[in-house]
Design an enzyme around this catalytic site. Structure first.
Site, PDB file in Angstrom:
ATOM      1  N   CYS A  54      -0.126  -1.359  -3.796  1.00  0.00           N
ATOM      2  CA  CYS A  54      -1.257  -0.441  -4.014  1.00  0.00           C
ATOM      3  C   CYS A  54      -2.596  -1.145  -3.783  1.00  0.00           C
ATOM      4  CB  CYS A  54      -1.209   0.114  -5.430  1.00  0.00           C
ATOM      5  SG  CYS A  54      -1.379  -1.173  -6.661  1.00  0.00           S
ATOM      6  N   ASP A  56      -3.738  -3.597  -5.789  1.00  0.00           N
ATOM      7  CA  ASP A  56      -4.182  -4.252  -7.027  1.00  0.00           C
ATOM      8  C   ASP A  56      -3.598  -5.656  -7.097  1.00  0.00           C
ATOM      9  OD1 ASP A  56      -5.444  -1.941  -7.703  1.00  0.00           O
ATOM     10  OD2 ASP A  56      -3.925  -1.268  -9.122  1.00  0.00           O
ATOM     11  N   CYS A  79      -5.575  -0.983 -12.387  1.00  0.00           N
ATOM     12  CA  CYS A  79      -5.834   0.186 -13.238  1.00  0.00           C
ATOM     13  C   CYS A  79      -5.495  -0.116 -14.700  1.00  0.00           C
ATOM     14  CB  CYS A  79      -4.974   1.337 -12.758  1.00  0.00           C
ATOM     15  SG  CYS A  79      -3.216   0.998 -12.972  1.00  0.00           S
ATOM     16  N   CYS A 123       3.314  -0.536 -11.757  1.00  0.00           N
ATOM     17  CA  CYS A 123       2.419  -1.506 -12.409  1.00  0.00           C
ATOM     18  C   CYS A 123       3.247  -2.525 -13.185  1.00  0.00           C
ATOM     19  CB  CYS A 123       1.452  -0.800 -13.359  1.00  0.00           C
ATOM     20  SG  CYS A 123       0.536   0.544 -12.590  1.00  0.00           S
TER      21      CYS A 123
HETATM   22 FE1  FES Z   1      -1.712  -0.631  -8.676  1.00  0.00          FE
HETATM   23 FE2  FES Z   1      -1.219  -0.205 -11.253  1.00  0.00          FE
HETATM   24  S1  FES Z   1      -2.072   1.181  -9.803  1.00  0.00           S
HETATM   25  S2  FES Z   1      -0.576  -1.868 -10.035  1.00  0.00           S
END
Ligand code: FES
Length: 156
Positions: A54, A56, A79, A123
């Site tokens: 994503c 992150d 997030c 996540c």
């Molecule tokens: Fe990317 Fe949580 S939305 S790890």
């Protein structure tokens, strides 16, 4: 006037939490409001930075004394659910032997949290992948130190 603004802010905060409680467990909300183990460890024994699909990123730092993880910290630009998962994973590994810690699966994180919505489950995967990478990096560094030590002995 300030009192009115404070009241409005409190009402907004309450509405946000009421909405969140329809989707997330109390455990998730607790870790979101009070994340544990946020930050880094200077000269960490194990460290990894992993970017999830994503986009992150999570950073995990481990202090390893002997066979055990005495401290674990995390940082993320992700997030709220990523913060929650980093908080739980670092809590779960403290005091564990690193071999035991490496067996933690994202499903264990989900169990501790009382589940996450399907859209947020990745996540927990990012948090566990980062933990495993930090342990692996520690082991690789140990192996390389051992090899360097043996070579130095041979050179005498
Ligand atoms: Fe990317 Fe949580 S939305 S790890």
């Amino acid at each position: 006037m300030d009192k009115d603004l404070d009241q409005v802010a409190d009402e907004i905060q309450k509405a946000i939490l009421d909405d969140a409680r329809r989707v997330y467990s109390e455990k998730v909300i607790d870790h979101f409001l009070h994340p544990r183990n946020v930050g880094g460890i200077k000269d960490a024994d194990g460290f990894a930075r992993v970017m999830g699909p994503c986009g992150d990123t999570m950073y995990i730092y481990l202090r390893i004394d002997g066979q055990g993880i005495s401290d674990a910290k995390f940082m993320t630009d992700g997030c709220g659910t990523t913060i929650v998962c980093g908080s739980v994973v670092t809590d779960m590994v403290k005091g564990k032997e690193f071999k035991e810690a490496s067996k933690i699966r994202h499903t264990h994180v989900l169990e501790v949290l009382g589940g996450l919505p399907d859209a947020d489950a990745h996540c927990s995967v990012l948090a566990v992948d980062t933990l495993r990478a930090a342990i692996k990096n520690y082991l690789l560094a140990q192996r390389s130190k051992g090899r360097d030590g043996r070579e130095a002995e041979k050179r005498g």
